[in-house]
Enzyme design. Structure first.
Site, PDB file in Angstrom:
ATOM      1  N   VAL A  63       1.055  -1.070   0.172  1.00 19.57           N
ATOM      2  CA  VAL A  63       0.025   0.167   0.018  1.00 19.57           C
ATOM      3  C   VAL A  63       0.931   1.274   0.154  1.00 19.57           C
ATOM      4  O   VAL A  63       0.480   2.219  -0.227  1.00 19.57           O
ATOM      5  CB  VAL A  63      -1.010   0.076   1.222  1.00 19.57           C
ATOM      6  CG1 VAL A  63      -2.120  -0.946   0.956  1.00 19.57           C
ATOM      7  CG2 VAL A  63      -0.248   0.029   2.667  1.00 19.57           C
ATOM      8  N   ASN A  89      -6.347  -1.371   7.090  1.00 13.16           N
ATOM      9  CA  ASN A  89      -5.826  -2.133   8.302  1.00 13.16           C
ATOM     10  C   ASN A  89      -4.220  -2.225   8.160  1.00 13.16           C
ATOM     11  O   ASN A  89      -3.570  -2.285   9.133  1.00 13.16           O
ATOM     12  CB  ASN A  89      -6.381  -3.395   8.517  1.00 13.16           C
ATOM     13  CG  ASN A  89      -5.774  -4.477   9.299  1.00 13.16           C
ATOM     14  OD1 ASN A  89      -5.838  -4.097  10.832  1.00 13.16           O
ATOM     15  ND2 ASN A  89      -4.988  -5.380   8.803  1.00 13.16           N
ATOM     16  N   SER A 165      -4.844   3.377  16.498  1.00 13.10           N
ATOM     17  CA  SER A 165      -4.337   2.622  17.651  1.00 13.10           C
ATOM     18  C   SER A 165      -4.492   3.822  18.830  1.00 13.10           C
ATOM     19  O   SER A 165      -4.510   4.823  18.940  1.00 13.10           O
ATOM     20  CB  SER A 165      -2.879   2.544  17.543  1.00 13.10           C
ATOM     21  OG  SER A 165      -2.191   1.868  18.774  1.00 13.10           O
ATOM     22  N   TYR A 179       5.673   5.340  15.652  1.00 12.01           N
ATOM     23  CA  TYR A 179       4.490   4.820  15.453  1.00 12.01           C
ATOM     24  C   TYR A 179       3.302   5.519  16.233  1.00 12.01           C
ATOM     25  O   TYR A 179       2.315   5.686  15.537  1.00 12.01           O
ATOM     26  CB  TYR A 179       4.520   3.266  16.136  1.00 12.01           C
ATOM     27  CG  TYR A 179       3.405   2.512  16.087  1.00 12.01           C
ATOM     28  CD1 TYR A 179       3.062   1.788  14.804  1.00 12.01           C
ATOM     29  CD2 TYR A 179       2.561   2.541  17.175  1.00 12.01           C
ATOM     30  CE1 TYR A 179       1.648   0.956  14.988  1.00 12.01           C
ATOM     31  CE2 TYR A 179       1.308   1.711  17.340  1.00 12.01           C
ATOM     32  CZ  TYR A 179       1.023   0.966  16.276  1.00 12.01           C
ATOM     33  OH  TYR A 179      -0.293   0.224  16.140  1.00 12.01           O
ATOM     34  N   ALA A 181       3.040   8.784  16.400  1.00 14.78           N
ATOM     35  CA  ALA A 181       2.764   9.979  15.463  1.00 14.78           C
ATOM     36  C   ALA A 181       2.078   9.546  14.418  1.00 14.78           C
ATOM     37  O   ALA A 181       1.107  10.076  13.891  1.00 14.78           O
ATOM     38  CB  ALA A 181       3.853  10.556  15.191  1.00 14.78           C
ATOM     39  N   SER A 182       2.438   8.384  13.746  1.00 17.31           N
ATOM     40  CA  SER A 182       1.651   7.955  12.443  1.00 17.31           C
ATOM     41  C   SER A 182       0.233   7.656  12.816  1.00 17.31           C
ATOM     42  O   SER A 182      -0.640   7.839  11.913  1.00 17.31           O
ATOM     43  CB  SER A 182       2.527   6.826  11.736  1.00 17.31           C
ATOM     44  OG  SER A 182       2.374   5.455  12.730  1.00 17.31           O
TER      45      SER A 182
END
Length: 274
Positions: A63, A89, A165, A179, A181-182
């Site tokens: 992706v 996902n 999350s 992670y 921040a994403s």
């Protein structure tokens, strides 16, 4: 059947949460476009779906590549005519040896009586530690959403479920700033896209997952010490990780008709964040 004859694209569908979501949607009547970078796992999930009497199109797709994403949606339209549902996902999660060291430092710091100090996580990160999350977790979600909307907007119908999350709405994953921040970007992008397309009867929402008992977490638990496991479970009020099927049921609801939710970030996390 709640999703009878709907066409759903699920990214990261080869295992864990993506697999559980795809199977749940197939059980409710949807035909599935299965996306993953692991082609062998896609074949297994595709066979399971067809065993339920539904059609599936497995597509090996990274992706983070906008060209591969565009090709996947073209293939979906050629096979099924359109796309009604997108579940974003696919994601990179903190599973490297360095990630596990930082995770254990974090869990020890917040669950055991140790002197207050700087834990030294952010200052120890190099550029790769920061940048590696964005291509899949954020750019990939955007590429898939953009392509899906090319079908959803003209037909005045769509459902998009983004998997964020608890890391994106709290400090629960202090051990992995990149992670976190994403996933915060996913949560906010959910809101802005939802406002953009709600007038076209396209509902966009996100699930901010807590710990999910997927293969990466299972691998961590297999070699974690008893103390490390205890530190993890101590942080979760219900004392366990969530099952993929529990999260899949929420994704199924958000992909359906009977709700009025637009731009919401719903966090199923066992009480970690209330």
């Amino acid at each position: 059947m709640k999703l009878l004859n709907r066409v759903a694209v699920v990214t990261g569908a080869g295992q864990g949460l993506g697999r559980a979501i795809a199977l749940a949607m197939a059980e409710e009547g949807a035909n599935l476009v299965l996306c993953d970078v692991q082609g062998d796992k896609l074949a297994e999930v595709s066979a399971e779906i067809e065993g339920l009497g539904r059609e599936s199109l497995p597509v090996r797709c990274d992706v983070s590549s906008k060209s591969e994403v565009a090709e996947m949606f073209t293939a979906a339209a050629e096979r099924f005519g359109t796309v009604h549902i997108l579940v974003n996902n696919a994601a990179i999660v903190p599973t490297s040896p360095a990630d596990e060291i930082r995770r254990n430092k974090h869990y020890e710091y917040v669950t055991t009586p140790v002197p207050r100090r700087a834990v030294g996580i952010t200052s120890s990160l190099d550029d790769d530690d920061w940048l590696r999350w964005w291509d899949v977790n954020v750019h990939g979600l955007f590429y898939c959403t953009r392509e899906a909307l090319k079908y959803m907007e003209p037909q005045q119908y769509g459902r998009i479920v983004n998997i964020s999350s608890v890391a994106g709405i709290s400090t629960a994953s202090m051990h992995s700033p990149g992670y976190s921040a994403s996933k915060a970007a996913v949560a906010n992008l959910t809101k802005t896209v939802a406002l953009d397309v709600a007038g076209a009867n396209i509902f966009v929402n996100a699930i901010a997952c807590g710990g999910v008992l997927t293969p990466p977490f299972e691998a961590y638990l297999e070699h974690a010490t008893d103390e490390e496991k205890q530190n993890l479970y101590q942080m979760i009020p219900v004392g366990r990780l969530g099952k993929p099927e529990e999260y899949a049921s929420l994704a199924l609801y958000l992909a359906g008709e009977n709700h009025y939710l637009v731009g919401q970030v719903i966090s199923a996390n066992g009480g970690v964040v209330i």
